[in-house]
Design an enzyme around this catalytic site. Structure first.
Site, PDB file in Angstrom:
ATOM      1  N   ASP A 104      32.032  25.919  -8.205  1.00  0.00           N
ATOM      2  CA  ASP A 104      33.046  26.597  -8.112  1.00  0.00           C
ATOM      3  C   ASP A 104      32.847  28.265  -8.642  1.00  0.00           C
ATOM      4  O   ASP A 104      31.971  28.308  -9.409  1.00  0.00           O
ATOM      5  CB  ASP A 104      34.304  26.034  -8.836  1.00  0.00           C
ATOM      6  N   SER A 133      47.063  23.541  -7.195  1.00  0.00           N
ATOM      7  CA  SER A 133      48.241  22.900  -7.905  1.00  0.00           C
ATOM      8  C   SER A 133      49.336  23.687  -7.974  1.00  0.00           C
ATOM      9  O   SER A 133      49.155  24.832  -7.757  1.00  0.00           O
ATOM     10  CB  SER A 133      47.532  22.569  -9.381  1.00  0.00           C
TER      11      SER A 133
HETATM   12  O1  G3H Z   1      38.516  26.935  -8.088  1.00  0.00           O
HETATM   13  C1  G3H Z   1      39.638  25.959  -8.609  1.00  0.00           C
HETATM   14  C2  G3H Z   1      40.934  26.044  -8.262  1.00  0.00           C
HETATM   15  O2  G3H Z   1      41.361  27.206  -7.566  1.00  0.00           O
HETATM   16  C3  G3H Z   1      42.016  25.358  -9.085  1.00  0.00           C
HETATM   17  O3  G3H Z   1      43.261  25.765  -8.931  1.00  0.00           O
HETATM   18  O4  G3H Z   1      44.048  24.725 -11.236  1.00  0.00           O
HETATM   19  O5  G3H Z   1      45.670  25.864  -9.641  1.00  0.00           O
HETATM   20  O6  G3H Z   1      44.744  23.789  -9.156  1.00  0.00           O
HETATM   21  P1  G3H Z   1      44.524  24.999  -9.905  1.00  0.00           P
HETATM   22 ZN    ZN Z   2      39.758  28.729  -7.714  1.00  0.00          ZN
END
Ligand code: G3H
Ligand code: ZN
Length: 295
Positions: A81, A221
Site C-alpha cells: 500500500d 471504511s
Molecule cells: O490504503 C488503505 C486504505 O485506504 C484504508 O482506508 O482505513 O479508511 O479503510 P480506511
Molecule cells: Zn489508502
C-alpha cells in the site's frame, strides 16, 4: 494459495464485483482475513503499509502473509500500500510482492508522472503490477496526514492523461472517501451532518468514461453500503479497507479485557478480537460480492 494479483484483479471483473484489499500489521489480522476469505470462498488482497513494515519488519510480515496465503484454499495476493520510496519498493519486489503502490500523489503532477513511470518500468520488467494515485484523499493513514483544504478530488481528464503517461495497472482515485477516523474537528462536523462519507458518483462515472484500467477506492471504511455497490458499477475493482477491521478488533479486545481481567494469556486475549475482525472482513467480502469468486 498465494497468487499474482493479476489473477484476481483484471478487466473482466470490472463492473460486476470487487476485491477487498485489507491492511494487515500482524499475525492476528492476517489470520482473521485469511479465515474470512476461506469461509466465503473469496479471493482477497492482503496489503502492508510502510508503517507496518517498520513495526513488524519487512521480511517478517511478508513471510507471515506468504505462509498464511500459501496454506489458504482461496487465492490471496500480496500488495504494498502507499509507498513513496522507490528503494523500499525494489526490496518488496525481491520479497515476492506481485503488486506495489507508488504514491507520489503529494508531488507536483510532472514529478508524480516521472517517479511513477520509473517504478512501472522497473516493476513490469519483473512481472509486478503498479498502482498509483491521482488526487489526494482527506484524512490520516500511516505517513499521510491530509487536512481539510489540502485534499484534492481526482480530475477525470488528468486521470486519463496520467494513466496514458505512466502505464500503471490500477488507478487510485479520490472521490470523497477518506482515510481513517477523522480527528480534525472541522471534518467531524461535516461528517456529523451527512453521518457518512459521501462518494461523488458522477465524478467516478466521468473518470470511468476516460480510464479503462481497474479503479481503486481507498478509505473504504465508513462509506455507506449503497455507495460501495454503486462504486463497483462505476469501475471500482478494489476497495482498500483498514479502519473498519481495526475498530472491530479493538472493540472486541477492549470488551474481553473488561469482562475478563483475570486473563493474562495473550492468545486468550486476542482470539475473540481476531474472530470479530474475521466477521467484519466477511461482511465486506459479501458487500463487494467477492464471495464464491475463488476459482
Ligand atoms: O490504503 C488503505 C486504505 O485506504 C484504508 O482506508 O482505513 O479508511 O479503510 P480506511
Ligand atoms: Zn489508502
Amino acid at each position: 494459495m498465494l497468487v499474482h494479483i493479476g489473477k484476481i484483479v483484471h478487466r473482466k471483473m470490472v463492473g460486476k464485483y470487487a476485491v477487498p484489499a485489507f491492511n494487515t500489521s500482524d499475525l492476528e489480522t492476517t489470520m482473521g482475513i485469511r479465515r474470512a476469505a476461506e469461509a466465503l470462498n473469496a479471493p482477497v488482497i492482503i496489503q502492508t503499509s510502510v508503517g507496518t513494515l517498520e513495526y513488524a519488519g519487512m521480511e517478517e510480515i511478508a513471510e507471515i502473509i506468504k505462509i498464511e496465503a500459501r496454506k489458504a484454499k482461496v487465492p490471496i495476493a500480496l500488495h504494498q500500500d502507499h509507498c513513496k520510496d522507490f528503494a523500499i519498493i525494489k526490496k518488496l519486489i525481491d520479497l515476492g510482492y506481485s503488486s506495489v503502490m507508488i504514491d507520489a500523489s503529494g508531488m507536483e503532477y510532472k514529478d508524480n508522472v516521472k517517479l511513477t513511470k520509473a517504478v512501472v518500468t522497473y516493476a513490469h520488467k519483473r512481472g509486478v503490477m503498479v498502482q498509483a494515485e491521482i488526487g489526494r484523499l482527506l484524512g490520516n493513514e500511516d505517513w499521510q496526514d491530509v487536512k481539510s483544504g489540502e485534499d484534492l478530488m481526482t480530475d477525470p481528464d488528468e486521470a486519463a492523461k496520467f494513466v496514458a503517461a505512466t502505464g500503471i495497472d490500477t488507478l487510485a482515485v479520490a472521490v470523497g472517501s477518506m482515510h481513517g477516523i477523522p480527528v480534525d474537528p472541522r471534518i467531524r462536523k461535516i461528517l456529523a451532518k451527512t453521518l457518512k462519507e459521501h462518494i461523488d458518483l458522477p465524478r467516478l462515472a466521468a473518470i470511468r468514461k476516460k480510464v479503462s484500467i481497474p479503479l481503486v477506492l481507498h478509505g473504504a471504511s465508513g462509506v455507506p453500503d449503497d455507495q460501495m455497490r454503486a462504486a463497483i458499477s462505476h469501475g471500482v475493482a478494489v476497495f482498500n479497507i483498514d479502519t473498519d477491521l481495526r475498530v472491530a478488533f479493538n472493540k472486541a479486545l477492549r470488551d474481553n479485557l473488561k469482562k475478563n481481567p483475570q486473563i493474562y494469556d495473550p492468545r486468550k486475549l486476542l482470539a475473540p478480537a481476531t474472530d470479530a475482525l474475521q466477521k467484519m472482513a466477511e461482511t465486506k467480502i459479501k458487500l463487494l460480492k467477492t464471495n464464491g469468486k475463488a476459482k
